[in-house]
Design a protein around this motif. Structure first.
Motif, PDB file in Angstrom:
ATOM      1  N   TRP A 325      43.796  -2.479  40.863  1.00  0.00           N
ATOM      2  CA  TRP A 325      43.472  -1.048  40.771  1.00  0.00           C
ATOM      3  C   TRP A 325      43.797  -0.539  39.379  1.00  0.00           C
ATOM      4  O   TRP A 325      44.841  -0.844  38.826  1.00  0.00           O
ATOM      5  N   GLU A 326      42.890   0.228  38.824  1.00  0.00           N
ATOM      6  CA  GLU A 326      43.125   0.735  37.472  1.00  0.00           C
ATOM      7  C   GLU A 326      42.546   2.129  37.330  1.00  0.00           C
ATOM      8  O   GLU A 326      41.712   2.561  38.119  1.00  0.00           O
ATOM      9  N   LYS A 327      42.980   2.799  36.278  1.00  0.00           N
ATOM     10  CA  LYS A 327      42.483   4.156  36.012  1.00  0.00           C
ATOM     11  C   LYS A 327      41.006   4.090  35.676  1.00  0.00           C
ATOM     12  O   LYS A 327      40.581   3.214  34.910  1.00  0.00           O
ATOM     13  N   ALA A 328      40.241   4.997  36.228  1.00  0.00           N
ATOM     14  CA  ALA A 328      38.805   4.977  35.960  1.00  0.00           C
ATOM     15  C   ALA A 328      38.262   6.395  36.014  1.00  0.00           C
ATOM     16  O   ALA A 328      38.962   7.326  36.422  1.00  0.00           O
ATOM     17  N   ALA A 329      37.010   6.538  35.572  1.00  0.00           N
ATOM     18  CA  ALA A 329      36.317   7.818  35.702  1.00  0.00           C
ATOM     19  C   ALA A 329      35.072   7.580  36.557  1.00  0.00           C
ATOM     20  O   ALA A 329      34.470   6.497  36.498  1.00  0.00           O
ATOM     21  N   LEU A 330      34.734   8.598  37.328  1.00  0.00           N
ATOM     22  CA  LEU A 330      33.554   8.501  38.186  1.00  0.00           C
ATOM     23  C   LEU A 330      32.618   9.638  37.800  1.00  0.00           C
ATOM     24  O   LEU A 330      33.009  10.814  37.839  1.00  0.00           O
ATOM     25  N   ASP A 344      40.003  11.050  36.190  1.00  0.00           N
ATOM     26  CA  ASP A 344      41.119  10.111  36.329  1.00  0.00           C
ATOM     27  C   ASP A 344      41.301   9.758  37.784  1.00  0.00           C
ATOM     28  O   ASP A 344      41.923  10.508  38.524  1.00  0.00           O
ATOM     29  N   CYS A 345      40.751   8.629  38.190  1.00  0.00           N
ATOM     30  CA  CYS A 345      41.040   8.181  39.551  1.00  0.00           C
ATOM     31  C   CYS A 345      41.463   6.723  39.477  1.00  0.00           C
ATOM     32  O   CYS A 345      41.230   6.059  38.477  1.00  0.00           O
ATOM     33  N   LEU A 346      42.092   6.252  40.530  1.00  0.00           N
ATOM     34  CA  LEU A 346      42.473   4.838  40.570  1.00  0.00           C
ATOM     35  C   LEU A 346      41.420   4.113  41.380  1.00  0.00           C
ATOM     36  O   LEU A 346      41.122   4.508  42.505  1.00  0.00           O
ATOM     37  N   MET A 347      40.852   3.054  40.785  1.00  0.00           N
ATOM     38  CA  MET A 347      39.780   2.329  41.478  1.00  0.00           C
ATOM     39  C   MET A 347      39.911   0.836  41.228  1.00  0.00           C
ATOM     40  O   MET A 347      40.298   0.431  40.128  1.00  0.00           O
ATOM     41  N   PRO A 348      39.518   0.048  42.194  1.00  0.00           N
ATOM     42  CA  PRO A 348      39.386  -1.386  41.887  1.00  0.00           C
ATOM     43  C   PRO A 348      38.101  -1.553  41.071  1.00  0.00           C
ATOM     44  O   PRO A 348      37.245  -0.666  41.123  1.00  0.00           O
ATOM     45  N   PRO A 349      37.959  -2.652  40.329  1.00  0.00           N
ATOM     46  CA  PRO A 349      36.720  -2.819  39.560  1.00  0.00           C
ATOM     47  C   PRO A 349      35.511  -2.815  40.500  1.00  0.00           C
ATOM     48  O   PRO A 349      35.516  -3.481  41.540  1.00  0.00           O
ATOM     49  N   LEU A 350      34.512  -2.029  40.153  1.00  0.00           N
ATOM     50  CA  LEU A 350      33.310  -1.926  40.990  1.00  0.00           C
ATOM     51  C   LEU A 350      32.174  -2.678  40.321  1.00  0.00           C
ATOM     52  O   LEU A 350      32.169  -2.870  39.107  1.00  0.00           O
ATOM     53  N   GLU A 351      31.203  -3.084  41.120  1.00  0.00           N
ATOM     54  CA  GLU A 351      30.033  -3.776  40.580  1.00  0.00           C
ATOM     55  C   GLU A 351      28.803  -2.902  40.748  1.00  0.00           C
ATOM     56  O   GLU A 351      28.775  -2.015  41.613  1.00  0.00           O
ATOM     57  N   MET A 352      27.795  -3.179  39.938  1.00  0.00           N
ATOM     58  CA  MET A 352      26.527  -2.460  40.061  1.00  0.00           C
ATOM     59  C   MET A 352      26.004  -2.602  41.493  1.00  0.00           C
ATOM     60  O   MET A 352      26.066  -3.688  42.069  1.00  0.00           O
TER      61      MET A 352
END
Ligand SMILES: Cc1ncc(COP(=O)(O)O)c(C=O)c1O
Length: 385
Positions: A325-330, A344-352
């Protein structure tokens, strides 16, 4: 704002009862973004709030979500309607509702809007100032009035007394004008603000209403209705008091303060429709900006996430992934840099192509979505489970 991984915590509480086995085949065949609207949840929420407040007549606030499936479901449940425009009233009528079961609660009415509501047969409206009361004169007794009292909005996410509601010191003057203009006086109303978690706000407003009811009685005006508004909260990312507790507190305050001959009504919006809708949206782009992962999805602030702005709401994110899980933007799909859902949200790496799920997006989301950039708002798929 933290994403929840299905793999990590497949809890029914987080999923809000969405049956994933039934959703999986839909995900394979339905283009995102789409909103799953479950009419069974509308029914359950309506029955739950009705049970929690058994002596209160419910008028669903159509502004929260005017989808015909919601209106039709509520008509079957014998719910009444709170409308704020002629268009909302037409929607209710098209769905099979009757005008006699509607009240118009917009405190400031455009004259053509007011004219059509009166022509269609609505007879209860709201006002909180002299200029508005003067508009009632032309309807010659066909438009009755509820006087809206200003409340404190502490503990509510959306303050509805900033723009509306008369101070108690202004009310004698309003009552005098009602008498002068011979406007049918129906009673009082208030709204403690939306997503209200401080239940003392309701009890305080009920006590103030008692004083105003006595004041009206001293002027020879008899109160037929006390409308306690909406505001009942649902769970987004924070804990909330259960509706059963809220109902108990309100019922005790009413019993202690309000004559039982007065009809008590309420206008819940969010509580009835909020949990019934789940948004599904796909990852359509990825980048890394200043060392932070950015994910772009096919719905955004100009669409279903308009509630982030107008309703000041944070929605949970549910993903199927559960790695680091890492800091990300959506961000949303439009060309505007403003269209960032969460910076600023915490997300696991997402795929297309990953599909994200956002529960409890039934209230104040689709109704305020736009088609900016020529992008259509999310489709609504209705199911009865
Ligand atoms: C007059 C009025 N009644 C009812 C509602 C519904 O409130 P809620 O969705 O918080 O129950 C609103 C919301 O804006 C409102 O303005």
């Amino acid at each position: 704002m933290i994403a929840i991984s299905l793999k990590n915590q497949p809890s029914n509480r987080h999923l809000r009862g969405v049956n994933l086995h039934r959703v999986q085949p839909m995900l394979a065949t339905t283009q995102t973004p789409f909103m799953l609207l479950r009419t069974n949840v509308i029914k359950e929420s309506f029955r739950r709030i009705q049970k929690a407040m058994p002596n209160i007549d419910l008028f669903y606030a159509v502004k929260a979500n005017d989808h015909p499936s919601i209106i039709k479901t509520l008509i079957e449940e014998n719910c009444n309607f709170d409308i704020s425009s002629a268009h909302e009233l037409e929607t209710v009528i098209k769905c099979g509702g009757v005008v006699e079961n509607a009240i118009h609660t917009n405190p400031i009415k455009m004259i053509p809007e007011f004219d059509s509501a009166v022509e269609m047969g609505v007879n209860t409206f709201v006002a909180d100032n002299i200029t508005e009361l003067d508009k009632f004169r032309k309807y010659d007794g066909k438009a009755g009035v509820l006087v809206r009292i200003k409340t404190e909005s502490n503990g509510s996410v959306v303050n509805l007394s900033y723009k509306f509601g008369a101070e108690t010191k202004e009310i004698p003057q309003l009552l005098d004008r009602i008498i002068d203009l011979n406007i049918p006086f129906r009673g009082f109303c208030f709204h403690v603000g939306s997503q209200c978690t401080d239940i003392d706000q309701y009890t305080a407003a009920i006590k103030t209403s008692r004083k105003m009811i006595n004041l009206a009685a001293n002027k020879g005006l008899s109160t037929e209705i006390l409308d306690i508004g909406g505001g009942f909260p649902i769970e987004y990312t924070e804990d909330i008091p259960p509706i059963e507790y809220i109902g108990q507190r309100i019922s005790s305050a009413l019993e202690a303060n309000i004559d039982p001959s007065i009809r008590i009504i309420s206008e819940p919006g969010r509580f009835i429709c909020g949990e019934a809708v789940t948004l599904f949206s796909s990852v359509i782009g990825k980048s890394t900006r200043n060392g932070k992962k950015w994910y772009y999805i096919d719905d955004g602030l100009y669409g279903s996430f308009s509630g982030r702005l107008f309703d000041h709401c944070s929605y949970q994110i549910i993903t199927n992934r559960n790695t680091k899980w890492e800091k990300a933007a959506l961000a949303g799909p439009t060309c505007d840099s403003f269209d960032v859902i969460y910076d600023d949200c915490l997300m696991p790496p997402l795929e297309m192509g990953d599909i994200l799920m956002f529960p409890a997006m039934g209230a104040y989301c689709s109704v305020s979505a736009t088609k900016f950039n020529g992008l259509k708002p999310a489709r609504i798929v209705t199911v009865d489970w």
